[in-house]
Design a protein around this motif. Structure first.
Motif, PDB file in Angstrom:
ATOM      1  N   GLN A 417     -71.200 -27.296 -92.398  1.00 47.29           N
ATOM      2  CA  GLN A 417     -70.077 -28.220 -92.300  1.00 47.29           C
ATOM      3  C   GLN A 417     -70.153 -29.313 -93.355  1.00 47.29           C
ATOM      4  OE1 GLN A 417     -70.248 -30.853 -88.825  1.00 47.29           O
ATOM      5  NE2 GLN A 417     -72.396 -30.325 -88.541  1.00 47.29           N
ATOM      6  N   SER A 418     -69.006 -29.976 -93.555  1.00 48.42           N
ATOM      7  CA  SER A 418     -68.955 -31.165 -94.411  1.00 48.42           C
ATOM      8  C   SER A 418     -69.306 -32.380 -93.567  1.00 48.42           C
ATOM      9  CB  SER A 418     -67.558 -31.343 -95.012  1.00 48.42           C
ATOM     10  OG  SER A 418     -67.261 -30.297 -95.903  1.00 48.42           O
ATOM     11  N   MET A 419     -70.187 -33.216 -94.078  1.00 46.99           N
ATOM     12  CA  MET A 419     -70.639 -34.368 -93.313  1.00 46.99           C
ATOM     13  C   MET A 419     -69.686 -35.552 -93.430  1.00 46.99           C
ATOM     14  SD  MET A 419     -73.519 -33.594 -91.755  1.00 46.99           S
ATOM     15  CE  MET A 419     -72.733 -32.048 -91.358  1.00 46.99           C
ATOM     16  N   PHE A 420     -69.007 -35.656 -94.581  1.00 48.08           N
ATOM     17  CA  PHE A 420     -68.033 -36.731 -94.801  1.00 48.08           C
ATOM     18  C   PHE A 420     -67.068 -36.259 -95.876  1.00 48.08           C
ATOM     19  CE2 PHE A 420     -71.976 -37.639 -97.129  1.00 48.08           C
ATOM     20  CZ  PHE A 420     -71.523 -37.635 -98.441  1.00 48.08           C
ATOM     21  N   ASN A 421     -65.960 -36.986 -96.049  1.00 52.11           N
ATOM     22  CA  ASN A 421     -64.967 -36.583 -97.046  1.00 52.11           C
ATOM     23  C   ASN A 421     -64.831 -37.647 -98.136  1.00 52.11           C
ATOM     24  OD1 ASN A 421     -63.268 -38.649 -95.958  1.00 52.11           O
ATOM     25  ND2 ASN A 421     -62.533 -37.219 -94.406  1.00 52.11           N
ATOM     26  N   SER A 422     -63.976 -37.383 -99.100  1.00 52.45           N
ATOM     27  CA  SER A 422     -63.817 -38.296-100.236  1.00 52.45           C
ATOM     28  C   SER A 422     -63.271 -39.645 -99.805  1.00 52.45           C
ATOM     29  CB  SER A 422     -62.893 -37.663-101.285  1.00 52.45           C
ATOM     30  OG  SER A 422     -61.633 -37.331-100.715  1.00 52.45           O
ATOM     31  N   GLU A 423     -62.423 -39.665 -98.767  1.00 54.82           N
ATOM     32  CA  GLU A 423     -61.887 -40.936 -98.280  1.00 54.82           C
ATOM     33  C   GLU A 423     -62.994 -41.819 -97.716  1.00 54.82           C
ATOM     34  OE1 GLU A 423     -60.586 -38.003 -97.629  1.00 54.82           O
ATOM     35  OE2 GLU A 423     -58.654 -38.107 -98.669  1.00 54.82           O
ATOM     36  N   ASP A 424     -63.966 -41.208 -97.060  1.00 50.62           N
ATOM     37  CA  ASP A 424     -65.100 -41.973 -96.522  1.00 50.62           C
ATOM     38  C   ASP A 424     -65.891 -42.624 -97.655  1.00 50.62           C
ATOM     39  OD1 ASP A 424     -64.560 -41.249 -93.849  1.00 50.62           O
ATOM     40  OD2 ASP A 424     -65.602 -39.338 -94.132  1.00 50.62           O
ATOM     41  N   LEU A 425     -66.119 -41.874 -98.735  1.00 46.35           N
ATOM     42  CA  LEU A 425     -66.854 -42.425 -99.874  1.00 46.35           C
ATOM     43  C   LEU A 425     -66.094 -43.577-100.525  1.00 46.35           C
ATOM     44  CD1 LEU A 425     -68.438 -39.415-101.800  1.00 46.35           C
ATOM     45  CD2 LEU A 425     -69.617 -41.299-100.676  1.00 46.35           C
TER      46      LEU A 425
END
Length: 460
Positions: A417-425
């Motif tokens: 799975q992805s742990m976070f997305n670009s918006e989170d960064l």
């Protein structure tokens, strides 16, 4: 003062300077705008400089013989032994079992990551060590998705911010030191770097930890009771109680190495020779834990080749007088002596260093681009070249995109799975960047001068 200041000025050969600048700017553009391997670009740039007659062939070979290259090789051999025995994973699992709340877990993990910078060289190397610990936590915290996301952002963020605490925490530190030497200034010792860098690494890491908790977890999340008593290291020997005899030997070797590093002012044995001694112990049968041939296979030779090439590029910029010529051409009409100019220059360099990751992904490449210019300009503004080199390197902020740093890419996506997305960064960067800017200003103008690294140089 911790560090003395001296300088020599390169005579400008305009033809060589123009060729060097052209190659340098082209390499910078390739680093920024293409997906070509960064090591390939650096080696190609050096090849062009040599074949054009601008740089002597021996310059590349000299870069390979510098002590920082041997220091890194030895450090990676030592790290290979640490990885093989699973000491880091075991110790972290024992430490984290006492974290009874999400806040305590995040702060404990952050402190563990900060101090891992003294054992494992390079940020990507530490990411590889921390990842199994993170995955073990994910397995235990499946019911708390907000906390998992916070930990996924926390691990690479602290790895990147804490690198400044250790001299070999990032290749950029060694490149900065060599550029200072090439321009005729005093360099940083391992202890000087630790003395100046560790406080900033600790404070910035703790500030980032609290920020991530506030941004990505709710008050209810932060009050959850945790029970990590059964958190076990991901090693075949996970059923063991206490350290094995092999692990105890490796801990002893690490303690000896660190002790010799910290006592360098008394015994005068260089950090490189201490590291080589430690690497030999790590590979000695009956004492260490790994075959020397196997340890050498774990050395990231691409990284070392990149460092050698970029060091050669930095030397070419200085020896050809390209940096001097460029700064004279750009700043002839600027009154660097006017009131406030030193503060504005220093603040601008801090801001530029913080934002440079948006254009140049590699931290080492950023040092090759920024440090020669900053060091050459600093005396015109009565700013210490040594201080501005350290400050620019300390601004190791690269959190905006998954491509900004390898640790972020490693924790962004697991096998499932992805742990976070670009918006989170972007959300994290939006708040973290101004915090880093303010912290750097405070350390630059207040704390580091009190610790013995003045920002201003005397005009007398």
């Amino acid at each position: 003062m911790l560090l003395g200041i001296s300088a020599r000025h390169a005579e400008v050969d305009h033809h060589a300077a123009i060729v060097t600048l052209t190659v340098f700017l082209t390499a910078t553009w390739l680093w920024m705008c293409t997906k070509l391997d960064e090591t390939y670009i650096a080696v190609l740039a050096v090849f062009i400089l040599i074949t054009s007659g601008t740089l002597k062939e021996t310059a590349l070979y000299v870069s390979w013989g510098q002590d920082i290259m041997w220091l890194l090789i030895a450090a990676f051999v030592i790290a290979a032994g640490v990885v093989k025995t699973g000491i880091a994973t075991y110790c972290s699992s024992q430490l984290l079992q006492y974290a009874h709340s999400p806040r305590m877990l995040c702060y404990t993990l952050s402190l563990f990551i900060v101090f891992s910078a003294f054992i494992i060289p390079s940020t990507s190397g530490r990411a590889a060590i921390i990842l199994p610990i993170f995955l073990a936590l994910v397995d235990r915290l499946k019911a708390y998705p907000n906390l998992i996301k916070a930990l996924a952002l926390l691990c690479p963020s602290i790895i990147l911010l804490s690198a400044v605490g250790s001299y070999f925490g990032a290749g950029a530190h060694l490149i900065t030191n060599q550029i200072l030497l090439d321009q005729g200034y005093a360099s940083f010792s391992l202890l000087n770097w630790l003395y100046l860098g560790l406080p900033f690494a600790l404070i910035s890491s703790l500030a980032c930890t609290e920020l991530i908790l506030r941004l990505f977890t709710t008050a209810q999340d932060r009050c959850l009771p945790l029970n990590l008593l059964q958190l076990k290291p991901l090693q075949p020997s996970s059923e063991q109680v206490g350290l094995s005899s092999e692990q105890k030997r490796i801990v002893g070797i690490l303690a000896l190495i660190l002790g010799l590093w910290f006592l360098e002012p008394w015994h005068h044995i260089s950090a490189t020779m201490v590291a080589l001694f430690g690497a030999l112990l790590m590979a000695t049968p009956g004492v260490g834990c790994i075959k020397f041939s196997h340890a050498m296979k774990t050395v990231p030779w691409s990284l070392l080749i990149f460092m050698a090439a970029t060091l050669t590029m930095g030397a070419a910029l200085i020896q050809s007088g390209a940096v001097t010529w460029l700064t004279q051409a750009l700043f002839t009409h600027i009154d660097a002596k006017q009131w406030g100019a030193p503060v504005l220059f220093t603040s601008a360099m801090i801001l530029l260093s913080l934002l440079a990751h948006l254009l140049i992904q590699s931290r080492s490449a950023r040092s090759v681009v920024l440090i020669p210019i900053a060091v050459s300009l600093a005396p015109q503004f009565n700013v210490s070249p040594i201080a501005i080199a350290f400050i620019s390197t300390a601004a190791g902020f690269c959190h905006s995109f998954t491509s900004s740093a390898k640790p972020i890419a490693i924790f962004h996506q697991t096998e499932t799975q992805s742990m976070f997305n670009s918006e989170d960064l972007l959300k994290l960067s939006f708040y973290l960047a101004p915090i880093m800017f303010v912290l750097l200003l405070i350390f630059t103008f207040l704390i580091w001068p009190l610790m013995g690294m003045p920002i201003w140089i005397s005009t007398e």
